[in-house]
Scaffold this motif. Structure first.
Motif, PDB file in Angstrom:
ATOM      1  N   VAL A  83       0.968  -1.099  -0.010  1.00 40.85           N
ATOM      2  CA  VAL A  83      -0.068  -0.110  -0.098  1.00 40.85           C
ATOM      3  C   VAL A  83       0.882   1.047   0.123  1.00 40.85           C
ATOM      4  O   VAL A  83       0.800   2.316  -0.739  1.00 40.85           O
ATOM      5  CB  VAL A  83      -0.908  -0.152   1.242  1.00 40.85           C
ATOM      6  CG1 VAL A  83      -1.807   1.318   1.270  1.00 40.85           C
ATOM      7  CG2 VAL A  83      -1.740  -1.274   1.008  1.00 40.85           C
ATOM      8  N   ILE A 123      -2.106  -6.147  -4.535  1.00 41.24           N
ATOM      9  CA  ILE A 123      -2.679  -5.419  -3.215  1.00 41.24           C
ATOM     10  C   ILE A 123      -3.826  -6.313  -2.857  1.00 41.24           C
ATOM     11  O   ILE A 123      -4.980  -6.181  -3.465  1.00 41.24           O
ATOM     12  CB  ILE A 123      -2.551  -3.680  -3.420  1.00 41.24           C
ATOM     13  CG1 ILE A 123      -1.576  -3.267  -3.734  1.00 41.24           C
ATOM     14  CG2 ILE A 123      -3.440  -3.298  -1.909  1.00 41.24           C
ATOM     15  CD1 ILE A 123      -1.798  -1.875  -4.111  1.00 41.24           C
ATOM     16  N   GLN A 156      -7.592  -1.431   1.030  1.00 42.81           N
ATOM     17  CA  GLN A 156      -6.384  -1.812   0.612  1.00 42.81           C
ATOM     18  C   GLN A 156      -5.543  -1.861   1.693  1.00 42.81           C
ATOM     19  O   GLN A 156      -5.423  -1.129   2.820  1.00 42.81           O
ATOM     20  CB  GLN A 156      -5.646  -0.936  -0.262  1.00 42.81           C
ATOM     21  CG  GLN A 156      -6.092  -0.712  -1.785  1.00 42.81           C
ATOM     22  CD  GLN A 156      -5.391  -0.043  -2.578  1.00 42.81           C
ATOM     23  OE1 GLN A 156      -4.554   0.731  -2.108  1.00 42.81           O
ATOM     24  NE2 GLN A 156      -5.537  -0.185  -4.008  1.00 42.81           N
ATOM     25  N   ASP A 158      -1.807  -4.321   3.499  1.00 45.06           N
ATOM     26  CA  ASP A 158      -0.497  -5.314   2.992  1.00 45.06           C
ATOM     27  C   ASP A 158      -0.853  -6.673   3.156  1.00 45.06           C
ATOM     28  O   ASP A 158      -1.649  -7.066   4.051  1.00 45.06           O
ATOM     29  CB  ASP A 158       0.669  -4.869   3.971  1.00 45.06           C
ATOM     30  CG  ASP A 158       0.917  -3.347   3.318  1.00 45.06           C
ATOM     31  OD1 ASP A 158       0.905  -3.049   2.168  1.00 45.06           O
ATOM     32  OD2 ASP A 158       1.440  -2.672   4.470  1.00 45.06           O
TER      33      ASP A 158
END
Length: 325
Positions: A83, A123, A156, A158
């Protein structure tokens, strides 16, 4: 006149010295930034991503450049911080488009744009689905790894391990850990108010669902009552047939034209059906009593314990069940 001329020369000399000093300082700053950038790139190529990131941040403070921004994005991507890497790539692209940069800077921007396009599908996306009661909560907050997210909107994150904390005006309500991989989309349900409502409605637990046990109890009671009713009715009919047969055969001698064969066969058939009805009825009533006795009772602090609305009714020649509304 002499004093004015001397003052003018002194100011001119000071201005020239200051300008020369600033030029020298700028040259040293640029040289220091270039040295830091080269060291960072060397660390990146040797996969020392943590060291490379530290050097790149120092270089960006001394003298930011598109090359430094590009390698910052690459380093974040290598560390799994996708991200943040996407934000770094976007900053490089936007920064070179806003300014009239050289051809080398535009070349770096093209690399950043291509790598960003390859990064975006990697992502992960996570969405938090809340119940109606939770959505109506006052001051509702969903925090994932210290960052606010909105329910019902994909966010979003990680790849890897994460923690979500849900809270409202009453404070923290639930905390949940979850794992997510690269390119994965996941929906996570959070319903702490619904769970609390279910706990209030079911203050005690037993072996199996209480509603299921009640349903089975009703079925068993119905079957048992029906069996007893059939057994009682057919038993009375069998006794009637037996009495009719005895009336035509006083002292064991049957009169002429007596329907003994018909009464005898009907008696035997009705006797079999009656016995089967009593067996089925006994099994049903026994099952109902077993479920009734083994169903857990409410705790002592329950104000209104649950009572079965079904009551068996058995009498001479009749059997059934009564339901109280």
């Amino acid at each position: 006149m002499i004093r004015c001329t001397a003052l003018t020369l002194l100011l001119s000399c000071w201005s020239l010295c200051a300008h020369a000093e600033s030029l020298g300082s700028g040259g040293e700053t640029r040289q220091s930034a270039d040295s830091l950038t080269k060291s960072a790139i060397a660390a990146y190529e040797h996969r020392d991503y943590a060291g490379a990131l530290a050097l790149l941040k120092r270089a960006s403070v001394v003298a930011a450049s598109p090359v430094v921004g590009l390698y910052v994005a690459r380093t974040h991507a290598a560390l799994g911080q996708l991200v943040e890497a996407a934000g770094d790539y976007s900053a490089v692209v936007d920064g070179t488009e806003e300014k009239d940069e050289s051809s080398s800077s535009l070349h770096v921007s093209e690399h950043a744009r291509d790598e960003l396009a390859q990064l975006r599908p990697r992502i992960p996306l996570v969405e938090f689905a809340l119940g109606d009661s939770e959505l109506r909560s006052r001051n509702l907050r969903l925090v994932v790894d210290g960052k606010m997210v909105h329910p019902g909107t994909p966010a979003q994150v990680d790849p890897g391990h994460h923690e979500v904390v849900a809270s409202d005006a009453d404070g923290e309500k639930t905390r949940l850990d979850f794992e997510i991989g690269e390119g994965e989309s996941k929906t996570i349900g959070l319903s702490w108010r619904s769970e609390a409502a279910r706990a209030n409605k079911e203050p005690f637990a037993g072996s199996g669902s209480s509603s299921t046990r009640r349903t089975l109890g009703v079925v068993a009671l119905t079957v048992g009552a029906t069996g007893l009713g059939v057994g009682t009715v057919t038993g009375i009919a069998a006794m009637s047939r037996y009495s009719a047969a005895e009336q035509h055969c006083p002292a064991g001698r049957c009169t002429e034209g007596a329907p003994v064969p018909d009464d005898g066969s009907a008696f035997r058939a009705l006797r079999t059906i009656s016995a089967a009805g009593f067996v089925v009825g006994g099994a049903g009533i026994g099952t109902w009593l077993g479920l009734l006795l083994t169903t857990p009772t409410p705790s002592a602090n329950t104000e209104h314990p649950r009572v079965s609305p079904w009551t068996p009714v058995v009498g001479m020649g009749s059997a059934g069940a009564r339901y109280v509304f």
